[in-house]
Write an enzyme that holds these catalytic residues in place. Sequence first.
Site: not given
Length: 1111
Positions: A397, A809
């Site tokens: 990223d 998550d």
Amino acid sequence: MASTPPQTSKKVRNNSGSGQTVKFARRTSSGRYVSLSRDNIELSGELSGDYSNYTVHIPPTPDNQPMATKAEEQYVSNSLFTGGFNSVTRAHLMDKVIDSDVTHPQMAGAKGSSCAMPACDGNVMKDERGKDVMPCECRFKICRDCFMDAQKETGLCPGCKEQYKIGDLDDDTPDYSSGALPLPAPGKDQRGNNNNMSMMKRNQNGEFDHNRWLFETQGTYGYGNAYWPQDEMYGDDMDEGMRGGMVETADKPWRPLSRRIPIPAAIISPYRLLIVIRFVVLCFFLTWRIRNPNEDAIWLWLMSIICELWFGFSWILDQIPKLCPINRSTDLEVLRDKFDMPSPSNPTGRSDLPGIDLFVSTADPEKEPPLVTANTILSILAVDYPVEKVSCYLSDDGGALLSFEAMAEAASFADLWVPFCRKHNIEPRNPDSYFSLKIDPTKNKSRIDFVKDRRKIKREYDEFKVRINGLPDSIRRRSDAFNAREEMKALKQMRESGGDPTEPVKVPKATWMADGTHWPGTWAASTREHSKGDHAGILQVMLKPPSSDPLIGNSDDKVIDFSDTDTRLPMFVYVSREKRPGYDHNKKAGAMNALVRASAILSNGPFILNLDCDHYIYNCKAVREGMCFMMDRGGEDICYIQFPQRFEGIDPSDRYANNNTVFFDGNMRALDGVQGPVYVGTGTMFRRFALYGFDPPNPDKLLEKKESETEALTTSDFDPDLDVTQLPKRFGNSTLLAESIPIAEFQGRPLADHPAVKYGRPPGALRVPRDPLDATTVAESVSVISCWYEDKTEWGDRVGWIYGSVTEDVVTGYRMHNRGWRSVYCITKRDSFRGSAPINLTDRLHQVLRWATGSVEIFFSRNNAILASKRLKFLQRLAYLNVGIYPFTSLFLILYCFLPAFSLFSGQFIVRTLSISFLVYLLMITICLIGLAVLEVKWSGIGLEEWWRNEQWWLISGTSSHLYAVVQGVLKVIAGIEISFTLTTKSGGDDNEDIYADLYIVKWSSLMIPPIVIAMVNIIAIVVAFIRTIYQAVPQWSKLIGGAFFSFWVLAHLYPFAKGLMGRRGKTPTIVFVWAGLIAITISLLWTAINPNTGPAAAAEGVGGGGFQFP
């Protein structure tokens, strides 16, 4: 193609009369691409510092394909693809990816024999089996550059003077007569009406219908993209072969792949009984407390009863979901017999296991050392699973060249490491962890050449580490040299043009790749379009897909003899999604969704396993363990397999409860008996189809519509609300992505090898070789990682990882459970994965702060379990409700920790007197607590010390990180203040003298203030009460002991925190003791002056004695 509008893309696909266009371009120092004609291209190598690109405009068609499929795949794998918002997708052909030599034929930059063109010293590309890639049927050897020149000039082969045609002489027509076809053949009406029912269906506008797989197809499926056999392959032979495969499976005795093992009744029955008893006692105790207030200190009583009511409610939320813990076991032998064993219909033993894509995410090479990430990648590439079914994706990223070249070095070192692990059955397959083991490396090793091979591979790994460690300096020196050259060129041009030589030359400080071209990602000196938040999308196939058959090495190619070892490597892809200002990148969740889309186009494994960059595969059979659940009877409704997190580098006493065994071995095991464990962010194997936001299959409902249990189902069967018009809205406008969805769904089904399997696939369906990569496919994958792709889609809302929380998550797992899916907890005998955890106090507190803040966000969002659907089971709902509520316990916990000090200061207590009733209730609650702890230790396997460490850390984090999380969460809801967190720094695995050095480093943080205040106030209160007692004419020691007991209980929980503040033993600053003593003496003298001792009369009246009496 990838950068054009979606509708244009579809029209281009239908233009079968056009071939693939290769466009050369020069990239200037300003970043622009300038088209070049053949006359402007000098063969002297002056373009070595610029990009040499070809732009993919039109995909190859079966009627006009410029080169053989494998040849094109080789050229594609040697190209760095870039593209994104308002830019053309370009494929930069790279002479080399790293400075060192590349030998493995699958890796980018691998070279074969010499080029046959006159005056050319180039090398021919290699295919995945190490053979020369020859684009023409005449087998004329030609290198990449000469081939491009021939294509641009005449399109003729220099050898036979014929046009480059379709065909690869090394390819054999696949034989499907064995019955290894994914699905039954289409009906005769379909085969007879090819004009009306074409494979490439068109809609009414004449455009390609990207929904054919989702709504109308009854085709066959292969690994990766859809594969349609030739018409003559259908018929009786195929049917007999398919039936033969089914009969072979049916003849074998059916055995389950996994088993559910209940907790022994001798343990679980008393455990449940104690929960009920404690609940009843708690209710009676709270009732008694409410009915018997302390009139002398009503404020103290009121605060204590409010806190106790909340603690009781919190205990219920935490304890009730633990009523149904279970254990599970797997049978790897059964898995091998079902999917990997040779048979008459599969004489070569080609695996029928589904493919899996493994995701690794990293964001900053400074905080996440490239060596750690490289070791994780190596453990993945060496996993014990069919090589052709494994694909590894790294999400960078940060778009850093350091990460890119480190991964290229890892792919190069894998050429030796992976075959070495296979040859000698190495565990673990992370080289750094393997060479750090403190055991005898020759244990259980019987091959006579093991010691010699280990010595060689250890030396190669040491050299590999040196190369990784030297990459920052190598990139900096290289970039400085090329930038200096560019400055001299610019200065020379300015002088030739008559410019002012005194003016400074403005040349961007670019970061340069090994082949002398600009890095399209983040530069060391950030500029426009080359910073962490502003750079193009990048995709590089580091290791192209392997061949379907084993590639056995020999003793001459490598430094180690691999003459009896398969040397193939799994596909490995480097991905850095596009980032642009003004677009929300959604942090890790956005990066994961980009990988989901890119992998769906490139490999489309029906299962996805995601790992953090510092979590590696410790058990090479972990993937097979997970497949035992996914491929077992009833596995079609499992959305993910969660593996427990295990950590390395934790101090022996586990001071800050980093191992968190109470949660991973207790709570998660208990949830496995309800609807499944929560998703904890890493070490999780997903079903790709569940990630796409679909509901679990309902076999009884589906079979009402289908005649065959193995017939292809349409997407509308799973989601009736999804019609053709909603497909782009949900998934975006990518045609290949839409086509991959039902393929992944079908390949993820269990085998239909048992009458109870109502929803499966036929045996042998996944033995078909995967399609090779082409430029169109890779260009499409670059398109789907662009910054604009998710606009006006449901990515992050219903599809993929869910956005809107720092703990994406938990929310992602909750959404799946809320749709009716279930998850499974897989605890293996040998740890499946291992990672690192912050052992520094401040780092640990910040980690818990991020988790708690995410929970507060969940509580104030629509993901609150109170709003869940009926598909979420009651106990599972309580567990998710506790996930959102637990940080709010900090408000009551802090107040309760101050109550003992308030009691000692004021001379009062939470009850009027220590009556028999109070002591009996207290004793019964304590006995139940101890009994529950002992039984929980029994069925979960944790230790009493680990349980006590968890209790200590619960109070430490509850009085610091959880409090700050509640404040931040409330501010975000009320004032809209966004929450940001810095990336947790990972350990680089340096060979320090003390591996626990971080444990003793004291980093000041405001999170430390509340626990420090609590500890100091309780210590001072004890001192004040002690001094007040000894000043009495008749000391009342029983009163002091009764009040001080609860303060000592609080201080006992804060002991690890106090040790963390002291740093290394023997190095506590003297000023800490000086100030602590001065403060204590000052407060004691002040209290004595305000409330002085009045002599025996006062003592007789109990003044200053603690405010309560023992009965």
